[in-house]
Design a protein around this motif. Structure first.
Motif, short mmCIF file in Angstrom:
data_model
loop_
_atom_site.label_atom_id
_atom_site.label_comp_id
_atom_site.label_asym_id
_atom_site.label_seq_id
_atom_site.Cartn_x
_atom_site.Cartn_y
_atom_site.Cartn_z
N ASP A 1 37.53 41.97 47.35
CA ASP A 1 36.78 41.07 46.47
C ASP A 1 35.98 40.04 47.26
OD1 ASP A 1 37.80 42.40 44.31
OD2 ASP A 1 39.34 40.89 43.86
N ARG A 2 36.41 39.75 48.46
CA ARG A 2 35.76 38.72 49.29
C ARG A 2 35.10 39.32 50.52
NH1 ARG A 2 39.94 37.42 46.60
NH2 ARG A 2 40.20 35.37 45.60
N LEU A 3 34.81 40.61 50.47
CA LEU A 3 34.34 41.31 51.65
C LEU A 3 33.04 40.74 52.19
CD1 LEU A 3 34.87 43.55 53.65
CD2 LEU A 3 33.74 45.16 52.10
N GLU A 4 32.10 40.41 51.30
CA GLU A 4 30.81 39.89 51.79
C GLU A 4 31.01 38.56 52.52
OE1 GLU A 4 28.01 41.58 51.85
OE2 GLU A 4 29.17 43.22 50.97
N ILE B 1 31.37 49.41 63.07
CA ILE B 1 32.56 49.58 62.23
C ILE B 1 32.15 50.23 60.92
CG2 ILE B 1 33.79 47.61 63.21
CD1 ILE B 1 33.01 46.12 60.52
N ILE B 2 33.13 50.81 60.24
CA ILE B 2 32.94 51.33 58.89
C ILE B 2 33.42 50.25 57.93
CG2 ILE B 2 33.54 53.16 57.27
CD1 ILE B 2 33.96 54.98 59.72
N VAL B 3 32.49 49.67 57.21
CA VAL B 3 32.75 48.45 56.44
C VAL B 3 33.89 48.63 55.45
CG1 VAL B 3 31.76 46.83 54.78
CG2 VAL B 3 30.40 47.60 56.75
N ASP B 4 33.92 49.75 54.75
CA ASP B 4 34.91 49.93 53.69
C ASP B 4 36.34 50.03 54.19
OD1 ASP B 4 32.89 49.83 51.84
OD2 ASP B 4 32.80 52.00 51.49
N THR B 5 36.52 50.18 55.50
CA THR B 5 37.89 50.27 56.02
C THR B 5 38.49 48.90 56.33
OG1 THR B 5 37.21 50.55 58.34
CG2 THR B 5 37.40 52.54 56.99
N ILE B 6 37.70 47.85 56.21
CA ILE B 6 38.26 46.51 56.45
C ILE B 6 39.38 46.18 55.47
CG2 ILE B 6 37.76 44.03 56.45
CD1 ILE B 6 35.03 44.65 57.63
N PRO B 7 39.19 46.36 54.15
CA PRO B 7 40.30 46.03 53.23
C PRO B 7 41.55 46.88 53.46
CG PRO B 7 38.22 46.12 52.04
CD PRO B 7 37.95 46.66 53.41
N GLU B 8 41.37 48.17 53.77
CA GLU B 8 42.56 49.02 53.95
C GLU B 8 43.30 48.68 55.23
OE1 GLU B 8 41.17 53.22 55.96
OE2 GLU B 8 40.73 52.95 53.84
N ARG B 9 42.57 48.32 56.30
CA ARG B 9 43.25 47.95 57.53
C ARG B 9 43.90 46.58 57.40
NH1 ARG B 9 43.86 52.86 60.19
NH2 ARG B 9 43.79 52.32 62.40
N ALA B 10 43.30 45.69 56.62
CA ALA B 10 43.94 44.41 56.33
C ALA B 10 45.23 44.64 55.55
CB ALA B 10 42.99 43.51 55.55
N ALA B 11 45.19 45.56 54.59
CA ALA B 11 46.39 45.87 53.81
C ALA B 11 47.48 46.47 54.68
CB ALA B 11 46.04 46.83 52.67
N LEU B 12 47.11 47.30 55.64
CA LEU B 12 48.10 47.89 56.53
C LEU B 12 48.74 46.82 57.41
CD1 LEU B 12 49.55 50.28 57.83
CD2 LEU B 12 47.54 50.61 59.30
N ASN C 1 52.93 44.54 47.26
CA ASN C 1 52.13 43.37 47.61
C ASN C 1 50.95 43.66 48.52
OD1 ASN C 1 53.56 41.52 46.05
ND2 ASN C 1 55.12 41.24 47.63
N PRO C 2 51.08 44.56 49.51
CA PRO C 2 49.91 44.84 50.33
C PRO C 2 48.72 45.37 49.55
CG PRO C 2 51.88 45.53 51.49
CD PRO C 2 52.31 45.15 50.09
N GLN C 3 48.98 46.03 48.43
CA GLN C 3 47.86 46.46 47.59
C GLN C 3 47.09 45.26 47.07
OE1 GLN C 3 46.64 49.28 47.35
NE2 GLN C 3 48.10 50.96 47.05
N ALA C 4 47.81 44.18 46.74
CA ALA C 4 47.15 42.97 46.29
C ALA C 4 46.32 42.36 47.42
CB ALA C 4 48.19 41.96 45.79
N VAL C 5 46.80 42.50 48.66
CA VAL C 5 46.02 42.02 49.81
C VAL C 5 44.74 42.82 49.93
CG1 VAL C 5 46.00 41.79 52.31
CG2 VAL C 5 48.06 41.19 51.03
N ARG C 6 44.83 44.13 49.75
CA ARG C 6 43.63 44.97 49.82
C ARG C 6 42.60 44.52 48.80
NH1 ARG C 6 44.33 51.27 48.90
NH2 ARG C 6 44.03 51.60 51.13
N SER C 7 43.03 44.29 47.57
CA SER C 7 42.10 43.85 46.52
C SER C 7 41.54 42.48 46.83
CB SER C 7 42.83 43.82 45.17
OG SER C 7 43.27 45.11 44.81
#
Length: 378
Positions: free
Chosen positions: A12-15, A359-370, A2-8
């Motif tokens: 998808d809504r990063l902007e 911040i490094i923008v691309d790490t937001i989804p992975e840290r949210a997933a964690l 499920n956390p992978q789904a959170v990352r996606s």
């Protein structure tokens, strides 16, 4: 998983989340500016209520604190998520350091320490609702207004909530390489005041007692408290004294920074500082202060929590590592309260308290997933 789904979901809504982050950064919120802090707290409270939270904006003379409670129907001890929304940056900093994006980095005062963590909380809760996910425990989110100035008004609140919680997840920035923080030194401040006796330096110096000479003796003694083996450090960082060159100085003072790895080390250093006595006849030494943040020790509960995080990270494709730091956070309080604590869960970046804060923008989804994984699985 499920956390992978959170990352996606977050990717998808990063902007959208970056635009929300812009609003948070451009709302300047220096520690002690009650009007700005309270206004920001009100906006965060509205956001959390929109995510299904029961939110208390707790009145405080220097800036309100926020407690949000989510998934209260789950009958377990909650997971405590901790952050702060005050920054070190004075009002007007945005004119010099505007919110901006440069390639994969996003800059702005407070963006790394630690307004992006507010985005992590909101994004994870939105993802849970959209994806029909339910955490293992209720979630208590605590964001305070005075972390950058020692958490004087929020400490009791932090400790009380920690004792009610199964564990604490601290959304401070990670170490430079992205490592989570499993130990922090305790932080102390001591003030030395030396009283001597004034006299004419040329006519009757023997009638005086130099407070500055006595302070020099004390500084050399304090330096012996440094212990590389145990990690205890002291630094006399500010000294003052005297009036004019032709007067034996009657007064002197010093400010001392102290750090210790363990509670025992902090107690030993406090005892050593309290035991300082004058060596110059006619002078008197007064010591005040102590440790305002206890050490965050890497005890069994912390180790177990990190190991769970590392396992969950592996499933997300993240090779999580751990480390320690000499700086303090509110994780010092939660750990000292006996609550297993994991720190450094914020987004990767750098430049905390510096002009290049980012911040490094691309790490937001992975840290949210964690964060999601920890809330879903632990």
């Amino acid at each position: 998983m499920n956390p992978q789904a959170v990352r996606s979901f977050v990717a998808d809504r990063l902007e959208k989340y970056l635009e929300e982050l812009r609003g948070l950064v451009e709302h300047e919120s220096p520690s002690g500016d009650k009007a700005r802090l309270d206004a920001l707290a009100g906006g965060i409270a509205d956001r959390w209520r929109g995510l299904g939270g029961e939110v208390d904006q707790l009145a405080n003379p220097t800036g309100d604190h926020l407690v949000g409670r989510f998934f209260g129907s789950i009958h377990e001890k909650p997971a405590l998520v901790v952050g702060h929304f005050d920054t070190v940056w004075p009002v007007g900093t945005l004119a010099r350091l505007p919110f901006r994006r440069d390639g994969g980095k996003l800059y702005g005062p407070g963006v790394y320490d630690m307004k992006t963590s507010l985005i992590l909380v909101a994004a994870v809760l939105e993802a849970f609702a959209a994806l029909g996910l339910k955490p293992r425990r209720p979630i208590t989110a605590l964001f305070t207004s005075d972390e950058e100035v020692g958490s004087k008004t929020s400490r009791a609140l932090i400790e009380d909530l920690a004792r009610e919680s199964a564990h604490a997840l601290i959304l401070e920035p990670p170490l430079a390489d992205g490592s989570l923080k499993t130990a922090r030194k305790g932080v102390g401040r001591f003030h030395l005041t030396i009283e001597g006796k004034a006299a004419h330096a040329g006519v009757a110096p023997e009638q005086g007692a130099s407070a500055i000479v006595e302070l020099a003796h004390q500084i050399l003694k304090i330096q012996t408290f440094n212990d590389r083996a145990s990690g205890t450090t002291v630094n006399v960082g500010l000294v003052q004294g005297g009036t004019t060159p032709n007067v034996v100085p009657a007064n002197a003072s010093a400010e001392v920074d102290a750090r210790a790895v363990t509670l025992a080390g902090a107690a030993a250093l406090e005892k050593a500082m309290a035991g300082l006595t004058a060596v110059t006849p006619g002078t008197r030494v007064t010591i005040s202060g102590g440790f305002n943040r206890p050490p965050m020790e890497r005890g069994p509960g912390v180790v177990a929590l990190f190991e769970q995080a590392r396992t969950l990270g592996t499933k997300l494709g993240l090779a999580l590592t751990e480390g320690s730091t000499g700086g303090g956070s509110d994780g010092n309080f939660t750990a000292a309260a006996g609550t297993p604590t994991l720190d450094g869960l914020g987004t990767l970046g750098g430049g905390a308290h510096a002009d290049n804060e980012h911040i490094i923008v691309d790490t937001i989804p992975e840290r949210a997933a964690l964060l999601a994984a920890l809330l879903l699985e632990v």
